[in-house]
Design a protein around this motif. Structure first.
Motif, PDB file in Angstrom:
ATOM      1  N   ILE A 163       0.814  -1.214   0.000  1.00 24.78           N
ATOM      2  CA  ILE A 163       0.000   0.000   0.000  1.00 24.78           C
ATOM      3  C   ILE A 163       0.847   1.263   0.000  1.00 24.78           C
ATOM      4  N   GLY A 164       2.127   1.121   0.289  1.00 26.98           N
ATOM      5  CA  GLY A 164       3.007   2.297   0.279  1.00 26.98           C
ATOM      6  C   GLY A 164       3.087   2.952  -1.081  1.00 26.98           C
ATOM      7  N   HIS A 165       2.741   2.203  -2.126  1.00 24.79           N
ATOM      8  CA  HIS A 165       2.875   2.753  -3.474  1.00 24.79           C
ATOM      9  C   HIS A 165       1.536   3.123  -4.095  1.00 24.79           C
ATOM     10  N   LEU A 166       0.597   3.454  -3.231  1.00 27.82           N
ATOM     11  CA  LEU A 166      -0.657   4.047  -3.686  1.00 27.82           C
ATOM     12  C   LEU A 166      -0.451   5.563  -3.744  1.00 27.82           C
ATOM     13  N   ALA A 173       8.901  12.606  -4.789  1.00 28.71           N
ATOM     14  CA  ALA A 173       9.265  11.455  -5.616  1.00 28.71           C
ATOM     15  C   ALA A 173       9.399  10.216  -4.741  1.00 28.71           C
ATOM     16  N   CYS A 174       8.875   9.105  -5.243  1.00 29.80           N
ATOM     17  CA  CYS A 174       8.963   7.834  -4.519  1.00 29.80           C
ATOM     18  C   CYS A 174       9.985   6.939  -5.220  1.00 29.80           C
ATOM     19  N   ALA A 175      10.591   6.041  -4.448  1.00 29.68           N
ATOM     20  CA  ALA A 175      11.589   5.131  -5.007  1.00 29.68           C
ATOM     21  C   ALA A 175      11.014   4.261  -6.122  1.00 29.68           C
ATOM     22  N   CYS A 176       9.676   4.110  -6.149  1.00 28.29           N
ATOM     23  CA  CYS A 176       9.053   3.242  -7.159  1.00 28.29           C
ATOM     24  C   CYS A 176       8.906   3.935  -8.506  1.00 28.29           C
ATOM     25  N   GLY A 177       9.157   5.254  -8.524  1.00 29.47           N
ATOM     26  CA  GLY A 177       9.047   5.976  -9.790  1.00 29.47           C
ATOM     27  C   GLY A 177       7.823   6.858  -9.888  1.00 29.47           C
ATOM     28  N   GLN A 178       6.858   6.673  -8.999  1.00 27.23           N
ATOM     29  CA  GLN A 178       5.665   7.513  -9.007  1.00 27.23           C
ATOM     30  C   GLN A 178       5.904   8.749  -8.125  1.00 27.23           C
ATOM     31  N   LEU A 179       4.944   9.663  -8.171  1.00 24.90           N
ATOM     32  CA  LEU A 179       4.975  10.845  -7.302  1.00 24.90           C
ATOM     33  C   LEU A 179       3.865  10.723  -6.261  1.00 24.90           C
ATOM     34  N   GLY A 180       4.156  11.209  -5.052  1.00 28.31           N
ATOM     35  CA  GLY A 180       3.109  11.339  -4.048  1.00 28.31           C
ATOM     36  C   GLY A 180       2.563  10.035  -3.506  1.00 28.31           C
ATOM     37  N   CYS A 181       3.393   8.997  -3.456  1.00 24.97           N
ATOM     38  CA  CYS A 181       2.936   7.727  -2.882  1.00 24.97           C
ATOM     39  C   CYS A 181       2.699   7.884  -1.377  1.00 24.97           C
ATOM     40  N   LEU A 182       1.843   7.018  -0.826  1.00 22.58           N
ATOM     41  CA  LEU A 182       1.574   7.016   0.613  1.00 22.58           C
ATOM     42  C   LEU A 182       2.878   6.898   1.410  1.00 22.58           C
TER      43      LEU A 182
HETATM   44 ZN   LIG Z   1       5.879   4.503  -4.620  1.00 20.79          ZN
END
Ligand SMILES: [Zn+2]
Length: 322
Positions: A163-166, A173-182
């Motif tokens: 859920i961290g990558h919602l 910036a998130c380590a997964c490549g998305q912006l604004g993840c939980l």
């Molecule tokens: Zn993420």
């Protein structure tokens, strides 16, 4: 001490621990060392620690389990994408079995920790073996796992609980490549970004906030709001009766629980639906010194639901905070 012991190996991003654990949750012996890097380094450290703790007992070791970050397939023992350990692909189960000469069950570290927390709660009497429990791991990142009547919910590729990558908004910036993840507002890395090391006088952000550090106060406000959102998300998505928080940030202790409960109470004020969930009463914190992933790893070998209820359950081996 004698009796039934199981070996659990917790390979973490910074530290690896090997523990011999009794079925009532008591830790017979535990040893740890900095984790190795790369497939060979990871296995070498794990094997050295495992052989070391087994050499400290004459009691039979009934089963062995190991956990580590990344996409872990319990059926094949294969681990992929454990980025922090510089492991792209590792046949962890097969490598450990060859080196230790015994069967080894493997699992993702957060899922193993969830299993450990579920079983501790059930054995200690604060929970029930029949309950659905969600575990929220507040580490460098944010991840969760759900245990339903003793069975982990895995999903395809074990991705259930990430859920961290919602993405919830914002431009961090998130380590997964998305912006604004939980994860960018509810994790150790979020706290480090919101309250940089260079600004710290106290180590504990709650202590700093109470002492007048406005930057720390703003950071813990964002953190508790983010964690509150994660708790609400888990309760709504999984229907879990309890949400148990663990991981490195659990070391912040009672002020963290209070802050999260305050956020959950605020959410309830504006919504009868959320109020009816009674979320503040359903969230609790694992004590930071319980090696819950190693416990869960040890119990992987025990595994199945019909074998999950210990024969002789004693007093609560580890009290819960909150
Ligand atoms: Zn993420």
């Amino acid at each position: 001490m004698s009796g039934t012991l199981r070996l659990g190996i917790d390979i973490g991003g910074t530290k690896t621990a090997a523990a011999l654990v009794a079925d009532d949750g008591r830790v017979h012996v535990i040893r740890s060392a900095p984790s190795g890097r790369g497939p060979d380094g990871v296995v070498d450290v794990a094997v050295r620690l495992a052989l070391g703790v087994c050499g400290e007992t004459t009691a039979p070791v009934l089963s062995t389990g190991a956990c580590m970050p990344g996409l872990v397939d319990p059926a094949t023992g294969l681990v992929r994408h454990a980025v922090n350990l510089e492991v792209d692909r590792l046949a962890l189960g097969a490598e450990l079995e060859a080196r230790l000469g015994t069967a080894v069950a493997v699992e993702n570290d957060v899922k193993a920790a969830a299993l450990g927390a579920w079983r501790l709660r059930g054995a200690g009497g604060s929970g029930s073996f029949d309950e659905t429990m969600a575990y929220l791991n507040l580490g460098t990142g944010l991840a969760s796992a759900v245990v339903r009547r003793g069975e982990l919910v895995r999903g395809i590729d074990g991705v259930a609980g990430e859920i961290g990558h919602l993405p919830i908004g914002g431009d961090a910036a998130c380590a997964c490549g998305q912006l604004g993840c939980l994860e960018t507002v509810a994790s150790g890395s979020a706290l480090a970004r919101l309250w940089p090391e260079s600004r710290r006088v106290h180590r504990d952000p709650f202590v700093a906030a109470a002492a007048g550090d406005l930057s720390a106060a703003a950071a813990v406000d964002v953190l508790c709001t983010g964690i509150g959102l994660a708790v609400q998300l888990l309760a709504l998505a999984s229907g879990a009766e309890r949400v148990v928080m663990g991981g490195g940030l659990a070391g912040l202790g009672a002020p963290l629980v209070s802050g999260v409960r305050a956020d959950l109470s605020r959410r309830a004020l504006s919504s009868p639906l959320v109020g009816a969930l009674d979320l503040p009463a359903r969230v609790e914190l694992l004590p930071a010194d319980v090696p819950v992933a190693a416990l869960g790893a040890a119990w992987l070998g025990k595994g199945r639901r019909h074998d999950a209820r210990p024969a002789g359950v004693g007093a609560d081996p580890m009290g819960m905070v909150g």
